[in-house]
Design a protein around this motif. Structure first.
Motif, PDB file in Angstrom:
ATOM      1  N   VAL A 185       3.453  -4.009   8.399  1.00 25.96           N
ATOM      2  CA  VAL A 185       2.557  -4.108   9.553  1.00 25.96           C
ATOM      3  C   VAL A 185       1.608  -5.289   9.366  1.00 25.96           C
ATOM      4  N   ASP A 186       1.370  -5.982  10.465  1.00 26.35           N
ATOM      5  CA  ASP A 186       0.405  -7.087  10.500  1.00 26.35           C
ATOM      6  C   ASP A 186      -0.849  -6.602  11.222  1.00 26.35           C
ATOM      7  N   TYR A 187      -1.994  -6.912  10.660  1.00 27.81           N
ATOM      8  CA  TYR A 187      -3.274  -6.548  11.258  1.00 27.81           C
ATOM      9  C   TYR A 187      -4.346  -7.456  10.683  1.00 27.81           C
ATOM     10  N   SER A 188      -5.522  -7.376  11.240  1.00 29.81           N
ATOM     11  CA  SER A 188      -6.650  -8.166  10.752  1.00 29.81           C
ATOM     12  C   SER A 188      -7.704  -7.209  10.217  1.00 29.81           C
ATOM     13  N   LEU A 189      -8.285  -7.562   9.075  1.00 33.02           N
ATOM     14  CA  LEU A 189      -9.311  -6.730   8.452  1.00 33.02           C
ATOM     15  C   LEU A 189     -10.584  -7.541   8.278  1.00 33.02           C
ATOM     16  N   GLU A 190     -11.696  -6.976   8.748  1.00 34.83           N
ATOM     17  CA  GLU A 190     -12.993  -7.635   8.551  1.00 34.83           C
ATOM     18  C   GLU A 190     -13.598  -7.117   7.259  1.00 34.83           C
ATOM     19  N   LEU A 198      -4.823  -0.534  12.120  1.00 32.66           N
ATOM     20  CA  LEU A 198      -4.448   0.195  10.914  1.00 32.66           C
ATOM     21  C   LEU A 198      -4.447   1.700  11.186  1.00 32.66           C
ATOM     22  N   GLN A 199      -5.434   2.166  11.902  1.00 31.84           N
ATOM     23  CA  GLN A 199      -5.545   3.583  12.250  1.00 31.84           C
ATOM     24  C   GLN A 199      -4.293   4.058  12.995  1.00 31.84           C
ATOM     25  N   GLN A 200      -3.870   3.309  13.998  1.00 30.28           N
ATOM     26  CA  GLN A 200      -2.698   3.692  14.784  1.00 30.28           C
ATOM     27  C   GLN A 200      -1.436   3.661  13.932  1.00 30.28           C
ATOM     28  N   PHE A 201      -1.282   2.613  13.124  1.00 27.81           N
ATOM     29  CA  PHE A 201      -0.089   2.517  12.295  1.00 27.81           C
ATOM     30  C   PHE A 201      -0.010   3.655  11.291  1.00 27.81           C
ATOM     31  N   VAL A 202      -1.081   3.880  10.535  1.00 29.08           N
ATOM     32  CA  VAL A 202      -1.061   4.894   9.482  1.00 29.08           C
ATOM     33  C   VAL A 202      -0.879   6.286  10.081  1.00 29.08           C
ATOM     34  N   THR A 203      -1.488   6.548  11.220  1.00 33.57           N
ATOM     35  CA  THR A 203      -1.322   7.832  11.885  1.00 33.57           C
ATOM     36  C   THR A 203       0.153   8.070  12.244  1.00 33.57           C
ATOM     37  N   ARG A 204       0.817   7.046  12.780  1.00 36.06           N
ATOM     38  CA  ARG A 204       2.243   7.163  13.105  1.00 36.06           C
ATOM     39  C   ARG A 204       3.088   7.309  11.844  1.00 36.06           C
ATOM     40  N   SER A 249       0.834  -1.189   0.000  1.00 39.60           N
ATOM     41  CA  SER A 249       0.000   0.000   0.000  1.00 39.60           C
ATOM     42  C   SER A 249       0.875   1.248   0.000  1.00 39.60           C
ATOM     43  N   VAL A 250       0.284   2.377  -0.387  1.00 34.99           N
ATOM     44  CA  VAL A 250       1.026   3.632  -0.386  1.00 34.99           C
ATOM     45  C   VAL A 250       0.314   4.697   0.443  1.00 34.99           C
ATOM     46  N   VAL A 251       1.120   5.638   0.908  1.00 33.11           N
ATOM     47  CA  VAL A 251       0.619   6.859   1.511  1.00 33.11           C
ATOM     48  C   VAL A 251       1.142   7.983   0.636  1.00 33.11           C
ATOM     49  N   CYS A 252       0.221   8.667  -0.017  1.00 38.25           N
ATOM     50  CA  CYS A 252       0.565   9.747  -0.947  1.00 38.25           C
ATOM     51  C   CYS A 252      -0.203  10.992  -0.495  1.00 38.25           C
ATOM     52  N   ILE A 253       0.551  12.017  -0.105  1.00 31.96           N
ATOM     53  CA  ILE A 253      -0.069  13.250   0.386  1.00 31.96           C
ATOM     54  C   ILE A 253       0.339  14.413  -0.511  1.00 31.96           C
ATOM     55  N   ARG A 254      -0.675  15.200  -0.890  1.00 34.24           N
ATOM     56  CA  ARG A 254      -0.464  16.404  -1.701  1.00 34.24           C
ATOM     57  C   ARG A 254      -1.397  17.490  -1.169  1.00 34.24           C
ATOM     58  N   ASP A 255      -0.851  18.661  -0.942  1.00 32.57           N
ATOM     59  CA  ASP A 255      -1.646  19.793  -0.454  1.00 32.57           C
ATOM     60  C   ASP A 255      -2.446  19.428   0.798  1.00 32.57           C
ATOM     61  N   ASN A 256      -1.797  18.714   1.701  1.00 36.65           N
ATOM     62  CA  ASN A 256      -2.396  18.301   2.983  1.00 36.65           C
ATOM     63  C   ASN A 256      -3.627  17.400   2.809  1.00 36.65           C
ATOM     64  N   LYS A 257      -3.653  16.673   1.690  1.00 40.36           N
ATOM     65  CA  LYS A 257      -4.715  15.700   1.435  1.00 40.36           C
ATOM     66  C   LYS A 257      -4.059  14.368   1.100  1.00 40.36           C
ATOM     67  N   PHE A 302     -10.116   3.793   2.073  1.00 40.69           N
ATOM     68  CA  PHE A 302      -8.952   2.915   1.974  1.00 40.69           C
ATOM     69  C   PHE A 302      -7.799   3.660   1.330  1.00 40.69           C
ATOM     70  N   LEU A 303      -6.600   3.359   1.782  1.00 43.82           N
ATOM     71  CA  LEU A 303      -5.407   3.799   1.079  1.00 43.82           C
ATOM     72  C   LEU A 303      -5.245   2.896  -0.133  1.00 43.82           C
ATOM     73  N   PRO A 304      -4.656   3.402  -1.215  1.00 45.99           N
ATOM     74  CA  PRO A 304      -4.434   2.538  -2.375  1.00 45.99           C
ATOM     75  C   PRO A 304      -3.529   1.370  -2.008  1.00 45.99           C
ATOM     76  N   GLY A 305      -3.908   0.195  -2.441  1.00 52.30           N
ATOM     77  CA  GLY A 305      -3.096  -0.991  -2.160  1.00 52.30           C
ATOM     78  C   GLY A 305      -3.897  -2.244  -2.368  1.00 52.30           C
ATOM     79  N   GLY A 306      -3.207  -3.367  -2.313  1.00 55.12           N
ATOM     80  CA  GLY A 306      -3.898  -4.632  -2.482  1.00 55.12           C
ATOM     81  C   GLY A 306      -2.954  -5.810  -2.403  1.00 55.12           C
ATOM     82  N   LYS A 307      -3.496  -6.932  -2.775  1.00 57.98           N
ATOM     83  CA  LYS A 307      -2.807  -8.219  -2.681  1.00 57.98           C
ATOM     84  C   LYS A 307      -1.717  -8.358  -3.746  1.00 57.98           C
ATOM     85  N   LEU A 308      -0.587  -8.898  -3.329  1.00 59.70           N
ATOM     86  CA  LEU A 308       0.500  -9.162  -4.264  1.00 59.70           C
ATOM     87  C   LEU A 308       0.101 -10.282  -5.218  1.00 59.70           C
ATOM     88  N   ASP A 309       0.372 -10.086  -6.499  1.00 58.46           N
ATOM     89  CA  ASP A 309       0.205 -11.152  -7.483  1.00 58.46           C
ATOM     90  C   ASP A 309       1.374 -12.127  -7.328  1.00 58.46           C
TER      91      ASP A 309
END
Length: 139
Positions: free
Chosen positions: A70-75, A127-133, A7-15, A32-39
């Motif tokens: 990061v490891d996490y669980s997603l419902e 995920l919230q805690q990780f991405v915020t950090r 996944s990526v974190v891409c910020i432009r103009d504080n967005k 969702f942040l852009p990202g997905g499963k590895l082929d």
């Protein structure tokens, strides 16, 4: 079985770049942040770049030195999915945007105000805690 993702974190103009997805079971919209499963045989970097293009229409370059895993669980759709995601800082390559033709749950790309990120990811505390950090560290 753990889902290997990138996944990526891409910020432009504080967005922050992302998209909305509609959960099939509850029909709730999630950010969702852009990202997905590895082929098969795909590197996390290549996956992050491909998924960003598929989900947002933007080409990005990633800063490989920013990789954090990061490891996490997603419902999703009534099931729990253990995930192992490689996150990267990304930058847009140009401003052109191609047509997005993604999964049925995709409800459109967006630029979310960074100040709203914590609330937008409240559906998953790990995920919230990780991405915020991650955002605080690199931006």
């Amino acid at each position: 079985m753990t889902v290997k993702r990138a996944s990526v974190v891409c910020i432009r103009d504080n967005k922050i770049l992302g998209f909305y997805g509609k959960e099939p079971k509850t029909e709730k919209l999630f950010f969702f942040l852009p990202g997905g499963k590895l082929d098969p045989n795909e590197s996390p970097v290549d996956c992050a770049i491909r998924e960003t293009l598929e989900e947002t229409g933007f080409k990005v370059g990633v800063k490989t030195e920013t990789e954090q895993i990061v490891d996490y669980s997603l419902e999703w759709d009534g099931q729990q999915f253990p995930c192992c995601t490689h996150f990267y800082v990304a930058q847009l390559i140009g401003n052109e945007r191609s047509q997005v033709d993604d999964a049925d749950y995709h409800r459109g790309m967006c630029w979310l105000e960074v100040e709203n990120l914590h609330e937008a990811l409240s559906y998953n505390k790990e995920l919230q805690q990780f991405v915020t950090r991650f955002v605080a560290e690199y931006f």
